[in-house]
Design a protein around this motif. Structure first.
Motif, PDB file in Angstrom:
ATOM      1  N   VAL A   1       0.854  -1.185   0.000  1.00 62.87           N
ATOM      2  CA  VAL A   1       0.000   0.000   0.000  1.00 62.87           C
ATOM      3  C   VAL A   1       0.891   1.235   0.000  1.00 62.87           C
ATOM      4  CG1 VAL A   1      -1.724   1.301   1.305  1.00 62.87           C
ATOM      5  CG2 VAL A   1      -1.853  -1.181   1.258  1.00 62.87           C
ATOM      6  N   TRP A   2       0.490   2.221  -0.794  1.00 62.06           N
ATOM      7  CA  TRP A   2       1.195   3.496  -0.834  1.00 62.06           C
ATOM      8  C   TRP A   2       0.316   4.565  -0.218  1.00 62.06           C
ATOM      9  CZ3 TRP A   2       4.242   4.585  -5.968  1.00 62.06           C
ATOM     10  CH2 TRP A   2       5.174   3.559  -6.196  1.00 62.06           C
ATOM     11  N   LEU A   3       0.968   5.582   0.359  1.00 64.56           N
ATOM     12  CA  LEU A   3       0.294   6.715   0.973  1.00 64.56           C
ATOM     13  C   LEU A   3       0.712   7.987   0.252  1.00 64.56           C
ATOM     14  CD1 LEU A   3      -1.306   8.049   3.370  1.00 64.56           C
ATOM     15  CD2 LEU A   3       0.879   8.064   4.610  1.00 64.56           C
ATOM     16  N   GLY A   4      -0.263   8.803  -0.125  1.00 61.79           N
ATOM     17  CA  GLY A   4       0.008  10.115  -0.705  1.00 61.79           C
ATOM     18  C   GLY A   4      -0.243  11.185   0.331  1.00 61.79           C
ATOM     19  N   VAL A   5       0.627  12.195   0.380  1.00 61.02           N
ATOM     20  CA  VAL A   5       0.522  13.251   1.380  1.00 61.02           C
ATOM     21  C   VAL A   5       0.612  14.607   0.692  1.00 61.02           C
ATOM     22  CG1 VAL A   5       1.542  14.240   3.475  1.00 61.02           C
ATOM     23  CG2 VAL A   5       1.648  11.764   3.096  1.00 61.02           C
ATOM     24  N   ASP A   6      -0.398  15.455   0.960  1.00 65.60           N
ATOM     25  CA  ASP A   6      -0.382  16.841   0.489  1.00 65.60           C
ATOM     26  C   ASP A   6      -0.265  17.730   1.715  1.00 65.60           C
ATOM     27  OD1 ASP A   6      -0.733  19.080  -1.391  1.00 65.60           O
ATOM     28  OD2 ASP A   6      -2.637  19.357  -0.345  1.00 65.60           O
ATOM     29  N   LEU A   7       0.886  18.366   1.884  1.00 68.55           N
ATOM     30  CA  LEU A   7       1.128  19.214   3.049  1.00 68.55           C
ATOM     31  C   LEU A   7       0.507  20.582   2.829  1.00 68.55           C
ATOM     32  CD1 LEU A   7       4.891  18.331   3.601  1.00 68.55           C
ATOM     33  CD2 LEU A   7       2.918  17.424   4.852  1.00 68.55           C
ATOM     34  N   GLY A   8      -0.388  20.965   3.717  1.00 70.43           N
ATOM     35  CA  GLY A   8      -1.002  22.282   3.647  1.00 70.43           C
ATOM     36  C   GLY A   8      -0.823  23.003   4.962  1.00 70.43           C
ATOM     37  N   ASN A   9      -1.171  24.287   4.968  1.00 67.10           N
ATOM     38  CA  ASN A   9      -1.040  25.057   6.196  1.00 67.10           C
ATOM     39  C   ASN A   9      -2.190  24.799   7.162  1.00 67.10           C
ATOM     40  OD1 ASN A   9       1.403  26.345   5.644  1.00 67.10           O
ATOM     41  ND2 ASN A   9       0.381  27.842   4.351  1.00 67.10           N
ATOM     42  N   ALA A  10      -3.387  24.592   6.633  1.00 69.56           N
ATOM     43  CA  ALA A  10      -4.545  24.331   7.490  1.00 69.56           C
ATOM     44  C   ALA A  10      -4.755  22.839   7.709  1.00 69.56           C
ATOM     45  CB  ALA A  10      -5.804  24.945   6.885  1.00 69.56           C
ATOM     46  N   ARG A  11      -4.546  22.069   6.633  1.00 68.08           N
ATOM     47  CA  ARG A  11      -4.784  20.627   6.679  1.00 68.08           C
ATOM     48  C   ARG A  11      -3.716  19.899   5.884  1.00 68.08           C
ATOM     49  NH1 ARG A  11      -9.363  23.243   6.104  1.00 68.08           N
ATOM     50  NH2 ARG A  11      -8.974  23.506   3.891  1.00 68.08           N
ATOM     51  N   VAL A  12      -3.485  18.651   6.280  1.00 65.31           N
ATOM     52  CA  VAL A  12      -2.644  17.739   5.497  1.00 65.31           C
ATOM     53  C   VAL A  12      -3.602  16.711   4.907  1.00 65.31           C
ATOM     54  CG1 VAL A  12      -0.873  15.952   5.612  1.00 65.31           C
ATOM     55  CG2 VAL A  12      -0.550  18.105   6.835  1.00 65.31           C
ATOM     56  N   GLY A  13      -3.636  16.647   3.573  1.00 67.88           N
ATOM     57  CA  GLY A  13      -4.509  15.697   2.896  1.00 67.88           C
ATOM     58  C   GLY A  13      -3.810  14.368   2.707  1.00 67.88           C
TER      59      GLY A  13
ATOM     60  N   VAL B   1       4.427   8.935  -0.612  1.00 69.30           N
ATOM     61  CA  VAL B   1       4.680   9.915  -1.667  1.00 69.30           C
ATOM     62  C   VAL B   1       4.243  11.282  -1.133  1.00 69.30           C
ATOM     63  CG1 VAL B   1       4.184  10.589  -4.044  1.00 69.30           C
ATOM     64  CG2 VAL B   1       4.208   8.165  -3.416  1.00 69.30           C
ATOM     65  N   VAL B   2       5.201  12.176  -0.970  1.00 71.09           N
ATOM     66  CA  VAL B   2       4.935  13.504  -0.427  1.00 71.09           C
ATOM     67  C   VAL B   2       5.007  14.511  -1.568  1.00 71.09           C
ATOM     68  CG1 VAL B   2       5.703  15.267   1.224  1.00 71.09           C
ATOM     69  CG2 VAL B   2       5.948  12.836   1.787  1.00 71.09           C
ATOM     70  N   GLY B   3       3.995  15.375  -1.641  1.00 74.81           N
ATOM     71  CA  GLY B   3       3.986  16.412  -2.668  1.00 74.81           C
ATOM     72  C   GLY B   3       5.088  17.423  -2.434  1.00 74.81           C
ATOM     73  N   LEU B   4       5.835  17.738  -3.488  1.00 75.67           N
ATOM     74  CA  LEU B   4       6.919  18.725  -3.435  1.00 75.67           C
ATOM     75  C   LEU B   4       6.466  19.965  -4.198  1.00 75.67           C
ATOM     76  CD1 LEU B   4       9.879  19.329  -2.601  1.00 75.67           C
ATOM     77  CD2 LEU B   4      10.567  18.392  -4.828  1.00 75.67           C
ATOM     78  N   PRO B   5       6.112  21.038  -3.466  1.00 69.52           N
ATOM     79  CA  PRO B   5       5.576  22.236  -4.114  1.00 69.52           C
ATOM     80  C   PRO B   5       6.662  23.127  -4.720  1.00 69.52           C
ATOM     81  CG  PRO B   5       5.551  22.526  -1.748  1.00 69.52           C
ATOM     82  CD  PRO B   5       6.078  21.140  -2.012  1.00 69.52           C
ATOM     83  N   LEU B   6       7.126  22.750  -5.891  1.00 69.53           N
ATOM     84  CA  LEU B   6       8.136  23.546  -6.590  1.00 69.53           C
ATOM     85  C   LEU B   6       7.509  24.821  -7.133  1.00 69.53           C
ATOM     86  CD1 LEU B   6       9.877  20.678  -8.593  1.00 69.53           C
ATOM     87  CD2 LEU B   6      10.730  21.816  -6.523  1.00 69.53           C
ATOM     88  N   GLN B   7       8.361  25.822  -7.383  1.00 68.09           N
ATOM     89  CA  GLN B   7       7.904  27.047  -8.046  1.00 68.09           C
ATOM     90  C   GLN B   7       7.553  26.703  -9.493  1.00 68.09           C
ATOM     91  OE1 GLN B   7       7.662  29.804  -6.267  1.00 68.09           O
ATOM     92  NE2 GLN B   7       9.000  29.394  -4.532  1.00 68.09           N
ATOM     93  N   LEU B   8       6.830  27.566 -10.160  1.00 68.14           N
ATOM     94  CA  LEU B   8       6.463  27.292 -11.556  1.00 68.14           C
ATOM     95  C   LEU B   8       7.678  27.134 -12.459  1.00 68.14           C
ATOM     96  CD1 LEU B   8       3.279  29.483 -12.115  1.00 68.14           C
ATOM     97  CD2 LEU B   8       3.448  26.994 -11.874  1.00 68.14           C
TER      98      LEU B   8
ATOM     99  N   ALA C   1       8.738  20.796   2.811  1.00 69.92           N
ATOM    100  CA  ALA C   1       8.285  19.438   2.462  1.00 69.92           C
ATOM    101  C   ALA C   1       9.437  18.451   2.587  1.00 69.92           C
ATOM    102  CB  ALA C   1       7.703  19.411   1.048  1.00 69.92           C
ATOM    103  N   LYS C   2      10.632  18.843   2.173  1.00 67.11           N
ATOM    104  CA  LYS C   2      11.799  17.967   2.307  1.00 67.11           C
ATOM    105  C   LYS C   2      12.126  17.703   3.775  1.00 67.11           C
ATOM    106  CE  LYS C   2      14.329  18.611  -1.970  1.00 67.11           C
ATOM    107  NZ  LYS C   2      15.593  19.078  -2.569  1.00 67.11           N
TER     108      LYS C   2
END
Length: 151
Positions: A2-14, A57-64, A75-76
């Motif tokens: 099983v894999w886990l995806g993580v979206d790090l946010g300021n209010a919530r972590v999805g 799998v953690v989301g890495l919020p790179l700049q555009l 995130a790192k």
């Protein structure tokens, strides 16, 4: 497996989990963090242990432009902290799994935009929309990793 995806946010972590066949990502909820995603470490570790997660799998919020800003560096640090905490729990005999899950960072540029679009297409609006965006983003992050694994 099983894999886990993580979206790090300021209010919530999805969070999102894969099916055991590693084909589909599905929502696994949000963790309220009130400005500090590091508050989510313990609940994420509990989920990893309960679900037998072997890859995170953690989301890495790179700049555009592809460069790393403050959010990407955070995130790192979060991913490194997750690995260290689990390793320490294993060393202390306090973790049910025998190995630290693999932790990878995946470019999540425009993930939130995709998540908003998917929710609007599903006619999720108003009060229900905002809390779902974080876990929908985690689904997109995880599904992207699952799909790229197959290529």
């Amino acid at each position: 497996m099983v894999w886990l995806g993580v979206d790090l946010g300021n209010a919530r972590v999805g969070l999102a989990l894969s099916d055991p066949e590693l084909t589909l990502a599905h929502p696994a909820g949000n963790i309220a963090v009130n400005g500090d995603s590091f508050f989510a470490l313990d609940p994420v570790i509990t989920l990893i242990e309960e679900e037998g997660v072997d890859h995170v799998v953690v989301g890495l919020p790179l700049q555009l432009d592809g460069s790393e800003g403050r959010s990407a560096k955070k995130a790192k640090r979060w991913a490194d902290n997750l690995k260290k905490r689990i390793s320490g729990l294993i060393d202390d005999g306090q973790f049910a799994l025998s190995a630290v899950p693999t932790v990878t960072l995946v470019d999540e540029r425009l993930t939130t935009v995709s998540a908003h679009r998917l929710l609007y297409e599903a006619q999720v609006t108003g009060r229900r929309h905002r809390p779902m965006v974080d876990q929908q983003s985690a689904i997109v992050i995880l599904q992207t990793a699952l799909d790229s694994r197959e290529r």
